[in-house]
Every structure is written in C-alpha cells, then in structure tokens.
Motif scaffolding. Structure first.
Motif, mmCIF file in Angstrom:
data_model
loop_
_atom_site.group_PDB
_atom_site.id
_atom_site.type_symbol
_atom_site.label_atom_id
_atom_site.label_comp_id
_atom_site.label_asym_id
_atom_site.label_seq_id
_atom_site.Cartn_x
_atom_site.Cartn_y
_atom_site.Cartn_z
ATOM 1 N N ILE A 1 -37.391 20.358 -10.378
ATOM 2 C CA ILE A 1 -36.916 21.336 -11.055
ATOM 3 C C ILE A 1 -35.859 21.233 -12.072
ATOM 4 C CG2 ILE A 1 -36.189 23.625 -10.668
ATOM 5 C CD1 ILE A 1 -38.202 24.137 -8.118
ATOM 6 N N ASN A 2 -34.793 20.422 -11.365
ATOM 7 C CA ASN A 2 -33.696 20.094 -12.405
ATOM 8 C C ASN A 2 -34.200 19.407 -13.604
ATOM 9 O OD1 ASN A 2 -30.756 20.668 -11.141
ATOM 10 N ND2 ASN A 2 -31.889 20.350 -9.408
ATOM 11 N N SER B 1 -31.399 30.782 -6.647
ATOM 12 C CA SER B 1 -32.791 31.344 -5.910
ATOM 13 C C SER B 1 -33.474 31.992 -7.007
ATOM 14 C CB SER B 1 -32.283 32.471 -4.898
ATOM 15 O OG SER B 1 -33.475 32.968 -4.536
ATOM 16 N N THR C 1 -26.114 26.671 -6.497
ATOM 17 C CA THR C 1 -27.402 27.141 -5.783
ATOM 18 C C THR C 1 -28.155 28.249 -6.537
ATOM 19 O OG1 THR C 1 -26.534 26.248 -3.713
ATOM 20 C CG2 THR C 1 -28.069 27.912 -3.725
ATOM 21 N N ARG D 1 -38.790 18.307 -4.543
ATOM 22 C CA ARG D 1 -38.793 19.700 -5.248
ATOM 23 C C ARG D 1 -37.388 20.025 -6.233
ATOM 24 N NH1 ARG D 1 -39.166 23.196 -1.589
ATOM 25 N NH2 ARG D 1 -41.523 22.875 -1.280
ATOM 26 N N ASN D 2 -36.246 19.845 -5.613
ATOM 27 C CA ASN D 2 -35.053 20.171 -6.376
ATOM 28 C C ASN D 2 -34.982 19.282 -7.604
ATOM 29 O OD1 ASN D 2 -32.663 21.571 -6.419
ATOM 30 N ND2 ASN D 2 -31.839 19.574 -5.970
ATOM 31 N N ARG D 3 -35.098 17.832 -7.343
ATOM 32 C CA ARG D 3 -35.153 16.969 -8.556
ATOM 33 C C ARG D 3 -35.945 17.414 -9.545
ATOM 34 N NH1 ARG D 3 -32.371 15.554 -11.694
ATOM 35 N NH2 ARG D 3 -30.782 15.723 -9.584
#
Length: 76
Positions: free
Chosen positions: A31-32, A5, A3, A27-29
């Motif tokens: 950004i990854n 921030s 995780t 969003r997480n995918r």
C-alpha cells in the motif's frame, strides 16, 4: 510513521490479497508503494496542468513577438 485507517472495496481487497500472496509482500509495504506511485503520477499531472496554464497565459505575447520577427525578416 503515521497510522491510517481506510476502507477498501471488497473487489479491490480480494485482488490485492491475491497479488500479495504471489509477491510475498507485506500489505503495508504494498500500500505504501502504491500510494507513492500514485503521488508521483499526481505530481506530474499537477505540473502538466500548471505548464498548460502558464503556456496559455504567455501565448498571446509569444505570438506578438513572433509576428515582430517575421516583420523584420520580411523587411530584409
């Protein structure tokens, strides 16, 4: 999975949200994938930098060898 921030500039965040809504991508995918892509680019740049440095280090020796071959050809 780790995780993290982070703070994102407002204009980048708004643009990202618009793109995410069109792509229907979490969003997480997103950004990854962006970080993974950026890492590939940076790895290539690091390799390019290392190759340039190594090339510079052997340049003088390579020129000497080339001169020796040219001298051999001229002697024939």
């Amino acid at each position: 999975m780790k995780t993290v921030s982070l703070k994102i500039d407002d204009d980048i965040s708004m643009e990202t949200e618009k793109i995410l809504s069109e792509l229907k991508l979490p969003r997480n995918r997103y950004i990854n994938e962006a970080i993974d892509h950026y890492n590939h680019i940076q790895k290539r740049l690091l390799i390019e930098k290392a190759l340039t440095k190594e090339s510079f280090l052997v340049r003088e020796n390579s020129m000497k060898v080339l001169k020796e071959f040219e001298d051999l050809e001229d002697g024939d």
